[in-house]
Design a protein around this motif. Structure first.
Motif, PDB file in Angstrom:
ATOM      1  N   ILE A   1      -6.510  12.303  16.342  1.00 24.31           N
ATOM      2  CA  ILE A   1      -5.682  12.544  17.525  1.00 24.31           C
ATOM      3  C   ILE A   1      -6.537  12.267  18.759  1.00 24.31           C
ATOM      4  CG2 ILE A   1      -4.363  14.257  18.818  1.00 24.31           C
ATOM      5  CD1 ILE A   1      -3.832  15.670  16.128  1.00 24.31           C
ATOM      6  N   VAL A   2      -6.040  11.385  19.633  1.00 23.69           N
ATOM      7  CA  VAL A   2      -6.811  10.930  20.788  1.00 23.69           C
ATOM      8  C   VAL A   2      -5.950  10.977  22.036  1.00 23.69           C
ATOM      9  CG1 VAL A   2      -8.226   9.037  21.712  1.00 23.69           C
ATOM     10  CG2 VAL A   2      -7.969   9.290  19.231  1.00 23.69           C
ATOM     11  N   ASN A   3      -6.437  11.672  23.095  1.00 27.47           N
ATOM     12  CA  ASN A   3      -5.719  11.610  24.374  1.00 27.47           C
ATOM     13  C   ASN A   3      -6.089  10.289  25.043  1.00 27.47           C
ATOM     14  OD1 ASN A   3      -8.339  13.055  24.835  1.00 27.47           O
ATOM     15  ND2 ASN A   3      -7.703  13.000  26.970  1.00 27.47           N
ATOM     16  N   VAL A   4      -5.090   9.492  25.344  1.00 24.80           N
ATOM     17  CA  VAL A   4      -5.308   8.121  25.798  1.00 24.80           C
ATOM     18  C   VAL A   4      -4.798   7.900  27.222  1.00 24.80           C
ATOM     19  CG1 VAL A   4      -5.278   7.162  23.454  1.00 24.80           C
ATOM     20  CG2 VAL A   4      -3.132   7.383  24.714  1.00 24.80           C
ATOM     21  N   ALA A   5      -5.310   6.833  27.829  1.00 26.17           N
ATOM     22  CA  ALA A   5      -4.900   6.451  29.180  1.00 26.17           C
ATOM     23  C   ALA A   5      -5.073   4.949  29.347  1.00 26.17           C
ATOM     24  CB  ALA A   5      -5.725   7.190  30.226  1.00 26.17           C
ATOM     25  N   SER A   6      -4.182   4.348  30.121  1.00 22.75           N
ATOM     26  CA  SER A   6      -4.153   2.894  30.281  1.00 22.75           C
ATOM     27  C   SER A   6      -5.044   2.351  31.390  1.00 22.75           C
ATOM     28  CB  SER A   6      -2.713   2.440  30.560  1.00 22.75           C
ATOM     29  OG  SER A   6      -1.878   2.809  29.506  1.00 22.75           O
TER      30      SER A   6
ATOM     31  N   GLY B   1      -4.534   6.597   3.526  1.00 26.10           N
ATOM     32  CA  GLY B   1      -4.040   7.894   3.958  1.00 26.10           C
ATOM     33  C   GLY B   1      -4.601   8.359   5.284  1.00 26.10           C
ATOM     34  N   PHE B   2      -4.673   7.445   6.249  1.00 27.27           N
ATOM     35  CA  PHE B   2      -5.225   7.756   7.574  1.00 27.27           C
ATOM     36  C   PHE B   2      -4.353   7.127   8.646  1.00 27.27           C
ATOM     37  CE2 PHE B   2      -7.764   6.212  11.181  1.00 27.27           C
ATOM     38  CZ  PHE B   2      -8.280   7.407  11.654  1.00 27.27           C
ATOM     39  N   THR B   3      -4.263   7.806   9.785  1.00 25.57           N
ATOM     40  CA  THR B   3      -3.621   7.218  10.952  1.00 25.57           C
ATOM     41  C   THR B   3      -4.302   7.714  12.218  1.00 25.57           C
ATOM     42  OG1 THR B   3      -1.497   6.710  12.005  1.00 25.57           O
ATOM     43  CG2 THR B   3      -1.848   8.998  11.328  1.00 25.57           C
ATOM     44  N   VAL B   4      -4.202   6.917  13.249  1.00 27.46           N
ATOM     45  CA  VAL B   4      -4.567   7.334  14.599  1.00 27.46           C
ATOM     46  C   VAL B   4      -3.265   7.787  15.247  1.00 27.46           C
ATOM     47  CG1 VAL B   4      -5.367   6.511  16.865  1.00 27.46           C
ATOM     48  CG2 VAL B   4      -6.524   5.740  14.776  1.00 27.46           C
ATOM     49  N   LEU B   5      -3.339   8.829  16.059  1.00 27.80           N
ATOM     50  CA  LEU B   5      -2.187   9.288  16.836  1.00 27.80           C
ATOM     51  C   LEU B   5      -2.605   9.355  18.301  1.00 27.80           C
ATOM     52  CD1 LEU B   5       0.731  10.407  16.881  1.00 27.80           C
ATOM     53  CD2 LEU B   5      -0.271  12.691  16.624  1.00 27.80           C
ATOM     54  N   GLY B   6      -2.052   8.470  19.111  1.00 25.84           N
ATOM     55  CA  GLY B   6      -2.358   8.441  20.537  1.00 25.84           C
ATOM     56  C   GLY B   6      -1.484   9.421  21.299  1.00 25.84           C
ATOM     57  N   VAL B   7      -2.123  10.160  22.216  1.00 24.62           N
ATOM     58  CA  VAL B   7      -1.415  11.153  23.024  1.00 24.62           C
ATOM     59  C   VAL B   7      -1.684  10.851  24.505  1.00 24.62           C
ATOM     60  CG1 VAL B   7      -1.073  13.616  23.472  1.00 24.62           C
ATOM     61  CG2 VAL B   7      -1.743  12.855  21.170  1.00 24.62           C
ATOM     62  N   PRO B   8      -0.802  10.115  25.156  1.00 23.95           N
ATOM     63  CA  PRO B   8      -1.014   9.779  26.566  1.00 23.95           C
ATOM     64  C   PRO B   8      -1.108  11.037  27.442  1.00 23.95           C
ATOM     65  CG  PRO B   8       0.747   8.442  25.632  1.00 23.95           C
ATOM     66  CD  PRO B   8       0.423   9.514  24.629  1.00 23.95           C
ATOM     67  N   CYS B   9      -2.009  10.963  28.424  1.00 29.24           N
ATOM     68  CA  CYS B   9      -2.218  12.077  29.344  1.00 29.24           C
ATOM     69  C   CYS B   9      -2.594  11.510  30.709  1.00 29.24           C
ATOM     70  CB  CYS B   9      -3.333  12.984  28.817  1.00 29.24           C
ATOM     71  SG  CYS B   9      -3.738  14.336  29.939  1.00 29.24           S
TER      72      CYS B   9
ATOM     73  N   GLY C   1      -2.545  -4.696  21.106  1.00 32.17           N
ATOM     74  CA  GLY C   1      -1.896  -4.854  19.811  1.00 32.17           C
ATOM     75  C   GLY C   1      -1.743  -3.549  19.047  1.00 32.17           C
ATOM     76  N   VAL C   2      -1.591  -2.446  19.784  1.00 34.09           N
ATOM     77  CA  VAL C   2      -1.520  -1.121  19.167  1.00 34.09           C
ATOM     78  C   VAL C   2      -0.285  -1.000  18.278  1.00 34.09           C
ATOM     79  CG1 VAL C   2      -1.155   1.337  19.683  1.00 34.09           C
ATOM     80  CG2 VAL C   2      -2.883   0.043  20.931  1.00 34.09           C
ATOM     81  N   THR C   3      -0.516  -0.596  17.036  1.00 31.44           N
ATOM     82  CA  THR C   3       0.573  -0.328  16.103  1.00 31.44           C
ATOM     83  C   THR C   3       0.593   1.132  15.668  1.00 31.44           C
ATOM     84  OG1 THR C   3      -0.747  -0.887  14.143  1.00 31.44           O
ATOM     85  CG2 THR C   3       0.506  -2.688  15.193  1.00 31.44           C
ATOM     86  N   PHE C   4      -0.469   1.885  15.976  1.00 34.15           N
ATOM     87  CA  PHE C   4      -0.486   3.287  15.571  1.00 34.15           C
ATOM     88  C   PHE C   4       0.497   4.091  16.416  1.00 34.15           C
ATOM     89  CE2 PHE C   4      -4.292   2.793  18.341  1.00 34.15           C
ATOM     90  CZ  PHE C   4      -4.005   3.705  19.358  1.00 34.15           C
ATOM     91  N   PRO C   5       0.975   5.220  15.876  1.00 34.42           N
ATOM     92  CA  PRO C   5       1.984   6.012  16.594  1.00 34.42           C
ATOM     93  C   PRO C   5       1.438   6.647  17.868  1.00 34.42           C
ATOM     94  CG  PRO C   5       1.296   7.129  14.577  1.00 34.42           C
ATOM     95  CD  PRO C   5       0.630   5.794  14.578  1.00 34.42           C
ATOM     96  N   MET C   6       2.343   6.857  18.797  1.00 33.70           N
ATOM     97  CA  MET C   6       2.013   7.484  20.074  1.00 33.70           C
ATOM     98  C   MET C   6       3.047   8.576  20.355  1.00 33.70           C
ATOM     99  SD  MET C   6      -0.452   5.447  21.724  1.00 33.70           S
ATOM    100  CE  MET C   6      -0.108   5.321  23.453  1.00 33.70           C
ATOM    101  N   THR C   7       2.565   9.643  21.004  1.00 30.32           N
ATOM    102  CA  THR C   7       3.464  10.721  21.402  1.00 30.32           C
ATOM    103  C   THR C   7       3.865  10.550  22.862  1.00 30.32           C
ATOM    104  OG1 THR C   7       1.797  12.252  22.275  1.00 30.32           O
ATOM    105  CG2 THR C   7       2.186  12.301  19.876  1.00 30.32           C
ATOM    106  N   GLU C   8       4.725  11.452  23.280  1.00 31.13           N
ATOM    107  CA  GLU C   8       5.066  11.549  24.694  1.00 31.13           C
ATOM    108  C   GLU C   8       3.809  11.880  25.502  1.00 31.13           C
ATOM    109  OE1 GLU C   8       7.375  15.167  25.554  1.00 31.13           O
ATOM    110  OE2 GLU C   8       6.530  16.035  23.729  1.00 31.13           O
ATOM    111  N   LYS C   9       3.865  11.634  26.805  1.00 32.19           N
ATOM    112  CA  LYS C   9       2.772  11.997  27.706  1.00 32.19           C
ATOM    113  C   LYS C   9       2.773  13.510  27.877  1.00 32.19           C
ATOM    114  CE  LYS C   9       2.969   9.867  31.640  1.00 32.19           C
ATOM    115  NZ  LYS C   9       2.804   9.181  32.943  1.00 32.19           N
TER     116      LYS C   9
END
Length: 169
Positions: free
Chosen positions: A36-41, A63-71, A94-102
């Motif tokens: 789980i990673v808090n991300v920013a553009s 059995g692994f995924t990255v989960l981006g969490v914009p902040c 080219g991000v294909t991993f899932p992302m949550t709401e900001k």
């Protein structure tokens, strides 16, 4: 939710929306390792998206995924709408991993997901508030936090790779 309540809640039970709307359904990751990673553009660390995507691709079938969490809490470096964030991540990295709401990761508005995460120490012993964009939390297959990495730790570093490999077992 108080911080003592947060430590007993599994990350799988926390409600958070997906970037494009609807539930992100963290329960779908039960039995997987998740970074789980808090991300920013618009951050100096934004190029880490490329390494996060490669890490995601390398271990996805194990059995692994990255989960981006914009902040947007760090100098307003994630100002975009959900659509703008999705377009930027896809077109630029080219991000294909899932992302949550900001969400907010610090302060009174801290999302319950981060209430659950911030009590875990990194290798230097830091706990508490998220220091900057791209702070990383590795969740084991059982839903427990197994590692925390500073924002400057590259996603493809030996330290992160070793932790992921151990978590996916």
């Amino acid at each position: 939710m108080t911080s003592s309540d947060a430590s007993s809640v599994s990350v799988y039970d926390i409600d958070i929306n997906a970037l494009q709307g609807g539930s992100a359904d963290l329960g779908q990751y039960k039995g997987k390792a998740v970074l789980i990673v808090n991300v920013a553009s618009k951050c100096g660390l934004t190029p880490q998206y490329a390494g996060l995507e490669r890490l995601h691709e390398q271990y996805a079938d194990k059995g692994f995924t990255v989960l981006g969490v914009p902040c947007n809490q760090f100098l307003g470096q994630e100002p975009g709408t959900s659509e703008e964030i999705a377009e930027f991540c896809s077109a630029t990295y080219g991000v294909t991993f899932p992302m949550t709401e900001k969400v907010e990761v610090n302060g009174e508005g801290r999302h319950s997901l981060y209430e659950r995460l911030v009590g875990h120490a990194d290798a230097e012993g830091h706990t508490g508030d998220i220091r900057w964009n791209f702070e990383k939390f590795l969740i084991g297959r059982d839903g427990a936090v197994v590692a925390r990495f500073s924002p400057q730790t590259e996603p493809e570093s030996a330290e992160v790779a070793a932790a992921v490999e151990k978590a996916i077992g």
